[in-house]
Design an enzyme around this catalytic site. Structure first.
Site, PDB file in Angstrom:
ATOM      1  N   HIS A  68       0.681   7.475  -0.193  1.00  0.00           N
ATOM      2  CA  HIS A  68      -0.156   7.325  -1.378  1.00  0.00           C
ATOM      3  C   HIS A  68      -1.399   8.018  -1.221  1.00  0.00           C
ATOM      4  CE1 HIS A  68       2.590   3.602  -1.863  1.00  0.00           C
ATOM      5  NE2 HIS A  68       3.039   4.349  -2.896  1.00  0.00           N
ATOM      6  N   GLY A 201       4.622  12.401  -5.064  1.00  0.00           N
ATOM      7  CA  GLY A 201       5.025  12.846  -3.833  1.00  0.00           C
ATOM      8  C   GLY A 201       6.478  13.543  -3.874  1.00  0.00           C
TER       9      GLY A 201
HETATM   10  P1  AMP Z   1       5.748   4.433  -5.372  1.00  0.00           P
HETATM   11  O1  AMP Z   1       4.553   3.481  -5.123  1.00  0.00           O
HETATM   12  O2  AMP Z   1       6.710   4.157  -4.084  1.00  0.00           O
HETATM   13  O3  AMP Z   1       6.148   4.374  -6.722  1.00  0.00           O
HETATM   14  O4  AMP Z   1       5.285   5.703  -4.905  1.00  0.00           O
HETATM   15  C1  AMP Z   1       4.127   6.215  -5.937  1.00  0.00           C
HETATM   16  C2  AMP Z   1       3.997   7.764  -5.348  1.00  0.00           C
HETATM   17  O5  AMP Z   1       3.758   7.940  -4.115  1.00  0.00           O
HETATM   18  C3  AMP Z   1       5.119   8.495  -5.757  1.00  0.00           C
HETATM   19  O6  AMP Z   1       4.854   9.736  -6.413  1.00  0.00           O
HETATM   20  C4  AMP Z   1       5.954   8.704  -4.475  1.00  0.00           C
HETATM   21  O7  AMP Z   1       6.550   9.840  -4.493  1.00  0.00           O
HETATM   22  C5  AMP Z   1       4.487   8.855  -3.464  1.00  0.00           C
HETATM   23  N1  AMP Z   1       4.828   8.656  -2.087  1.00  0.00           N
HETATM   24  C6  AMP Z   1       5.590   7.680  -1.780  1.00  0.00           C
HETATM   25  N2  AMP Z   1       5.792   7.752  -0.352  1.00  0.00           N
HETATM   26  C7  AMP Z   1       5.502   8.979  -0.113  1.00  0.00           C
HETATM   27  C8  AMP Z   1       5.103   9.629   1.200  1.00  0.00           C
HETATM   28  N3  AMP Z   1       5.811   9.239   2.377  1.00  0.00           N
HETATM   29  N4  AMP Z   1       4.548  11.022   1.198  1.00  0.00           N
HETATM   30  C9  AMP Z   1       3.982  11.379   0.092  1.00  0.00           C
HETATM   31  N5  AMP Z   1       4.165  10.716  -1.210  1.00  0.00           N
HETATM   32  C10 AMP Z   1       4.744   9.457  -1.287  1.00  0.00           C
END
Ligand code: AMP
Length: 369
Positions: A68, A201
């Site tokens: 994030h 991401g």
């Molecule tokens: P989430 O909180 O899991 O819904 O993720 C929020 C954002 O963070 C989304 O755009 C995800 O794709 C991104 N994200 C989660 N894990 C990663 C990672 N390991 N590397 C890059 N972006 C990430």
């Protein structure tokens, strides 16, 4: 679990009110505003617009990790102000998926975002272009779903955004309401925050394709930026869900990355057929599983491969052959089963190894020059 279920309750205080109250110089006031409702974030957005400042928006479900933070750093390079949302969106969890067990770590999240703002401030001393987190948007479910209670039923009522057929493929095949929930909440968040740019991401590749399609089809006035996956030293993609793995499932779960790398290697060494590329990944996934099945229940970690896909980057249609000038998306999902038997003193992760963990990962097969 209870240390994680740290519910979002006492953060009506805004950075600006604390700023004016801050008398002791030693107490550093929060550097961003926390907005729990739509009018407060809209008011802030209006002020920023009047000052001709730019807003980069990073939607999250909290449990903030380095992945994030990498999105926020990217947003800081291109915008003066960053809004981060923290909202565990109920409509993207199916009725059989456990919304209540999703990690909620409010205090730790705020601390990480504060630290990042300090880092961005230091960067900003040497460069005029480094933006800062100006607001966290952490709305209630009622604020986000004002008319009807949010439904996770496939045929449930509500105002939904559906992006088909993209949403029915890959992750959507086993999670039928997932992308309807994602697209719906992102549409709401984009309408509320009207960002200049949004940051997602690469880790969730299908989500990036769905969001790009939604922005294009609905003429949403924002630019979509995709930021590469942040990984641990050995390649495991960071994910909020990794806290449930524990040592044994984490070690075996790394197979997801090894399988993708084997397939990528096949492509990089000249292979273009589905059979050759996916065969390399399947062979890794199957041999590790066979190895695990030969161990005793107290030693092994079992998994099921939901899919391994080789798809077109824009449509996510499965490919028989990769067109080297276009490249492809290689993606997979593993369902890590609960541990059958645990050992005294073993790190089994949050939930003592009982929580099934769905791991997803992907690699882009870039066009060959
Ligand atoms: P989430 O909180 O899991 O819904 O993720 C929020 C954002 O963070 C989304 O755009 C995800 O794709 C991104 N994200 C989660 N894990 C990663 C990672 N390991 N590397 C890059 N972006 C990430």
């Amino acid at each position: 679990m209870s240390r994680l279920v740290n519910s979002v309750k006492s953060f009506s205080t805004t950075a600006s009110s604390l700023l004016s109250d801050a008398t002791a110089a030693s107490v550093r006031p929060p550097s961003f505003k926390v907005c729990r409702d739509v009018p407060s974030i809209r008011g802030l957005r209006r002020q920023l617009l009047q000052k001709e400042r730019t807003v980069g928006f990073v939607p999250t479900m909290g449990a903030i990790h380095e992945g994030h933070l990498s999105l926020i750093r990217a947003a800081a390079r291109e915008n003066t102000d960053i809004f981060v949302s923290i909202f565990v969106n109920p409509t993207q969890f199916g009725v059989t998926e456990d919304l209540s067990s999703y990690p909620r770590t409010w205090d730790a999240d705020v601390e990480k975002l504060e630290k990042l703002n300090e880092e961005l401030e230091r960067l900003g001393e040497n460069s005029a272009s480094a933006g800062r987190i100006t607001a966290i948007f952490a709305p209630t479910s009622k604020a986000m779903y004002p008319c009807l209670p949010p439904s996770s039923e496939v045929d449930g009522h509500g105002s939904f955004v559906t992006i088909t057929p993209l949403s029915t493929k890959l992750e959507g095949a086993s999670r039928p309401v997932f992308f309807r929930g994602v697209a719906t909440v992102c549409m709401k968040l984009f309408n509320i925050t009207t960002p200049d740019r949004v940051y997602f991401g690469q880790k969730d590749v299908q989500q990036t394709v769905v969001i790009k399609r939604m922005v294009k089809d609905f003429h949403i006035g924002t630019e979509v930026r995709i930021i590469e996956t942040t990984r641990e030293h050995d390649g495991l993609a960071l994910s909020s869900r990794n806290v449930y793995l524990g040592d044994r499932r984490r070690t075996v779960g790394l197979t997801i990355y090894k399988a993708l790398k084997a397939a990528e290697n096949a492509y990089l060494t000249g292979k273009t057929s589905r059979e050759d590329i996916l065969g390399a990944a399947q062979s890794v996934a199957q041999s590790v599983l066979a190895q695990q099945q030969g161990l005793s229940p107290s030693e092994r970690a079992l998994y099921e491969v939901d899919y391994i896909s080789l798809a077109d980057p824009d449509t996510l249609d499965e490919l028989e052959t990769v067109e080297p000038t276009k490249g492809a998306v290689l993606s997979t999902a593993f369902k890590m089963a609960p541990l059958e038997e645990t050992n005294a003193g073993e790190d089994c992760g949050l939930g003592d190894g009982k929580v099934p963990v769905r791991l997803i990962d992907n690699l882009i097969l870039h066009p060959r020059a």
